[in-house]
Design an enzyme around this catalytic site. Structure first.
Site, PDB file in Angstrom:
ATOM      1  N   GLN A 341      44.566   7.407  33.563  1.00 24.88           N
ATOM      2  CA  GLN A 341      44.753   6.899  34.894  1.00 24.88           C
ATOM      3  C   GLN A 341      46.114   6.754  34.964  1.00 24.88           C
ATOM      4  OE1 GLN A 341      42.649   5.713  32.676  1.00 24.88           O
ATOM      5  NE2 GLN A 341      40.771   5.189  33.915  1.00 24.88           N
ATOM      6  N   GLN A 363      44.856  12.663  36.150  1.00 27.34           N
ATOM      7  CA  GLN A 363      43.738  11.990  36.439  1.00 27.34           C
ATOM      8  C   GLN A 363      44.131  10.945  37.349  1.00 27.34           C
ATOM      9  OE1 GLN A 363      42.087  10.371  32.940  1.00 27.34           O
ATOM     10  NE2 GLN A 363      40.506   9.029  33.878  1.00 27.34           N
ATOM     11  N   ASP A 364      43.391  10.765  38.410  1.00 27.03           N
ATOM     12  CA  ASP A 364      43.353   9.691  39.475  1.00 27.03           C
ATOM     13  C   ASP A 364      44.435  10.146  40.111  1.00 27.03           C
ATOM     14  OD1 ASP A 364      40.919   8.872  38.289  1.00 27.03           O
ATOM     15  OD2 ASP A 364      41.699   6.804  37.635  1.00 27.03           O
ATOM     16  N   ASP A 385      38.463  13.375  38.287  1.00 33.19           N
ATOM     17  CA  ASP A 385      38.502  12.324  39.255  1.00 33.19           C
ATOM     18  C   ASP A 385      39.779  12.250  40.142  1.00 33.19           C
ATOM     19  OD1 ASP A 385      36.254  11.937  37.939  1.00 33.19           O
ATOM     20  OD2 ASP A 385      36.904   9.995  36.518  1.00 33.19           O
ATOM     21  N   ARG A 461      31.456  13.654  40.401  1.00 31.30           N
ATOM     22  CA  ARG A 461      30.709  12.649  39.557  1.00 31.30           C
ATOM     23  C   ARG A 461      30.599  11.250  39.944  1.00 31.30           C
ATOM     24  NH1 ARG A 461      33.227  11.163  33.747  1.00 31.30           N
ATOM     25  NH2 ARG A 461      35.476  10.647  34.526  1.00 31.30           N
TER      26      ARG A 461
END
Length: 545
Positions: A341, A363-364, A385, A461
Site C-alpha cells: 500500500q 497498489q492503492d 485496488d 473486488r
C-alpha cells in the site's frame, strides 16, 4: 378592617366568579411517556437492530424528547447518543497514544489517526444535528455527513485492530463498536426519512440495489460541462528554484485562510516537487492549478513498509478541507510495485472537484476516502485496488490504466481496479464510472500480449461487506477478464455487494460471462448514477458553459 384588605377580597371574588377567556390556540396535549416509547420503537424499525436501538434511546441517560416529538426530534435523539459518546472514545484514544509513545510507533500512529478521524466524525455529526434543528431540505447532505462519520469510527476501530496487544486497546475497540452502532441507527433513520417521508409507520431497515431497491431520481443528466472554473484568480504561486512567492506546495497551503469561504488558488509551476502535502480540515476551498499532467508533478514514496506508517498516512497529497479543487498536474507515489500500500492521493474533502489530474502509483494509488467527490478527465494508473475508499465518487471521462504489478511481471499477476469499502447498507457511498476507459499501459500490454492467460484484470473486488461500484457506458479493453469481478475471500460479501454495469463495450465489455453475483443496471434506473443524482453535482460543481 383596613381598606387594603377589603380591596384584596374584592379581587379574589372577581377572579373566582369571572368566566375564563376562550383560547383558540391550545397547545396539543403532551403525549405520555408510554406513547413516546412507542414512537421511538417505531422509528427504530428503520435500523438494522431495532430492539437494541429502542433500548438505547429509552434508557438513562438518554435525552428526553419534547412533549410532542416530530420526526426530526426522534432522529436528533438518536444522534445525541454518538455525539455524547465521542468524547469518551477520543479520551480512550488519547490514553493509548500516551501509553504507547515512544516504544511502539505503529500503535502511537494508530492512536493519532484515531484522534484525527474521531474529530472529523464529531464535526460531521454535529453539523447533521444543526441541519435537523434548522429544518429545511438538506437530507442528502445529512446522509453524506453521517455516512462519513460512521466511516471514520470504523476506520479508527480498524486501525486499532492491528495493534491490539492490551486490554486498554481491546476496551477501546469494544466501546467503538457501540459508537458505530449508535451512528448506524441515526444514519438508517435519515435514510428512511429521505426514502419514505416523515410517517415512521412506513419506515423499514435500509435496503440496497441488491435487495431490489433503487433510489428515486431527480433531474438526471450527467453535468458533462461541470468542472474547475476557467476564470480563477491566482492567490499564491509555487515554483522551483526561486523567483516566486513559495518554493514548496505545503508553504502555500499553510498561507491559505482558515475556513475560507472563497477559493484560494495556488498556481504550481512546472517542476517536480518532492514533498508530502497536507491540506488540513480547516483549510477549505483550496485549489491546485498546475501547468499540465507530467509537467507539474508532486511526488513522494511513503508506504506501509515503513515503521509507524499506515495506508492512511502514505498519501503524497492528503486533503481534508472541504471544497478542494485540482487541475492540470500529476500526483504520484514512487514506492514501487513491491511496496504494497502506497497512496498517491487521499481525499476527505466534501464537494471536491478534480479535473485533468494524473494519479500514478501501484497498489492503492487513489484513496477516495469519504464524502462526495467528482473526477473529470483524469488519468489513474496502478496495479491492485488502485482506486479504493468509501466515498461517494463519480469518475467521468477518465482513463484507468493497469501497470505491471510485480518485480517479475512475466510470471503473471491478478489485479483489481477498484476496492470500494461501504460497510453499512445505509451509507450513501459508492464508485460510479461514467464514459471511462479501462486498459493496460504500454508496459503492461507487452507482458499481457505475450501471455494473456496469466495477467488477470478485474473491475473490482469487495473490500467491505456492502461494496458498491457501477460502470456506465465504459470502454473495457481486452485485459478485462470475462468474469468481470473478483471475490475478496471465499464468499465474503457476495450476497450483499452491488457491482453493476450498463452499456459496457470493447473487447472486455461483453457481459455474458460475468460472475453471477454482479448485475446489469436496469435501464429505468441508470440515471440514479448520474452526477446530479448520485452526488447532487448540479448543486455544487461549477458550470463551465
Amino acid at each position: 378592617m383596613s381598606l387594603l384588605f377589603l380591596s384584596l377580597l374584592l379581587l379574589l371574588s372577581l377572579s373566582l366568579t369571572s368566566p375564563k377567556p376562550l383560547s383558540h390556540n391550545k397547545p396539543p396535549k403532551p403525549v405520555s411517556s408510554q406513547t413516546q416509547n412507542q414512537l421511538i420503537l417505531q422509528a427504530c424499525q428503520a435500523t438494522r437492530t431495532p430492539d437494541t436501538c429502542a433500548s438505547s434511546l429509552t434508557s438513562p441517560p438518554s435525552d428526553p424528547l419534547p412533549p410532542n416529538p416530530t420526526t426530526a426530534d426522534l432522529i436528533s435523539l438518536s444522534l445525541s447518543l454518538p455525539i455524547r459518546s465521542l468524547p469518551a472514545a477520543q479520551s480512550m484514544s488519547q490514553s493509548i497514544l500516551q501509553s504507547s509513545q515512544p516504544s511502539n510507533l505503529n500503535k502511537s500512529n494508530a492512536a493519532r489517526n484515531c484522534l484525527e478521524l474521531l474529530s472529523f466524525s464529531a464535526t460531521r455529526l454535529n453539523s447533521t444535528a444543526q441541519i435537523l434543528q434548522r429544518g429545511g431540505d438538506q437530507i442528502k447532505t445529512s446522509r453524506a455527513y453521517t455516512s462519513a462519520a460512521l466511516l471514520y469510527q470504523y476506520d479508527c476501530w480498524s486501525a486499532l485492530k492491528y495493534v491490539n496487544d492490551s486490554q486498554q486497546v481491546n476496551a477501546t475497540m469494544s466501546y467503538l463498536l457501540s459508537l458505530i452502532g449508535f451512528t448506524s441507527d441515526s444514519l438508517s433513520m435519515l435514510v428512511a426519512l429521505d426514502r419514505s417521508g416523515p410517517d415512521t409507520s412506513r419506515w423499514g431497515p435500509p435496503k440496497t440495489e441488491r435487495d431490489g431497491y433503487f433510489e428515486r431520481t431527480g433531474s438526471g443528466g450527467g453535468l458533462a460541462e461541470g468542472g474547475v472554473p476557467g476564470d480563477l484568480v491566482v492567490d499564491a504561486t509555487v515554483c522551483k528554484g526561486g523567483g516566486c512567492e513559495y518554493r514548496t506546495v505545503q508553504d502555500a497551503v499553510d498561507r491559505a485562510p482558515v475556513w475560507g469561504d472563497r477559493r484560494f488558488v495556488i498556481y504550481i509551476k512546472a517542476g517536480v516537487y518532492d514533498e508530502i502535502v497536507r491540506v488540513p480540515f480547516e483549510r477549505t476551498n483550496v485549489v491546485f492549478l498546475g501547468e499540465g499532467m507530467g509537467k507539474t508533478v508532486i511526488t513522494g514514496n511513503l508506504n506501509v513498509g515503513m515503521v509507524g506508517v499506515s495506508t492512511y498516512n502514505t498519501a503524497t497529497v492528503g486533503v481534508s478541507g472541504d471544497g478542494f479543487m485540482a487541475k492540470d498536474l500529476t500526483i504520484e507515489n514512487t514506492a514501487g510495485p513491491d511496496a504494497h500500500q502506497a497512496v498517491a492521493f487521499r481525499s476527505d474533502s466534501d464537494l471536491s472537484v478534480i479535473e485533468s489530474v494524473e494519479f500514478r502509483g501501484h497498489q492503492d494509488t487513489l484513496y477516495a476516502h469519504s464524502l462526495r467527490q467528482y473526477y473529470k478527465s483524469c488519468l489513474i494508473s496502478g496495479t491492485v485496488d488502485f482506486i479504493f475508499g468509501n466515498s461517494a465518487s463519480v469518475f467521468q471521462n477518465s482513463t484507468l490504466l493497469i501497470r505491471p504489478r510485480q518485480l517479475s511481471p512475466e510470471k503473471g499477476e491478478t489485479d483489481a481496479v477498484t476496492a470500494q469499502g461501504r460497510t453499512d447498507p445505509a451509507q450513501s457511498t459508492g464508485f460510479v464510472f461514467l464514459n471511462c476507459s479501462i486498459d493496460g499501459d504500454d508496459e503492461f500490454m507487452g507482458y499481457f500480449n505475450a501471455k494473456p492467460t496469466i495477467h488477470k484484470v478485474y473491475l473490482g473486488r469487495p473490500w467491505k461487506e456492502f461494496s458498491r461500484t457501477v460502470f456506465v457506458d465504459c470502454y473495457m479493453g481486452k485485459v478485462v477478464r470475462p468474469e468481470g469481478w473478483l471475490p475478496w475471500l471465499g464468499d465474503f460479501a457476495l450476497k450483499t455487494l452491488y457491482y453493476g454495469e450498463y452499456g459496457s463495450f470493447g473487447p472486455g465489455g461483453n457481459t455474458t460471462g460475468r460472475v453471477s453475483w454482479s448485475s446489469q443496471v436496469p435501464m429505468e434506473h441508470v440515471d440514479i448514477y448520474s452526477v446530479d443524482n448520485f452526488i447532487q453535482g448540479s448543486e455544487w460543481i461549477p458550470s463551465q458553459q
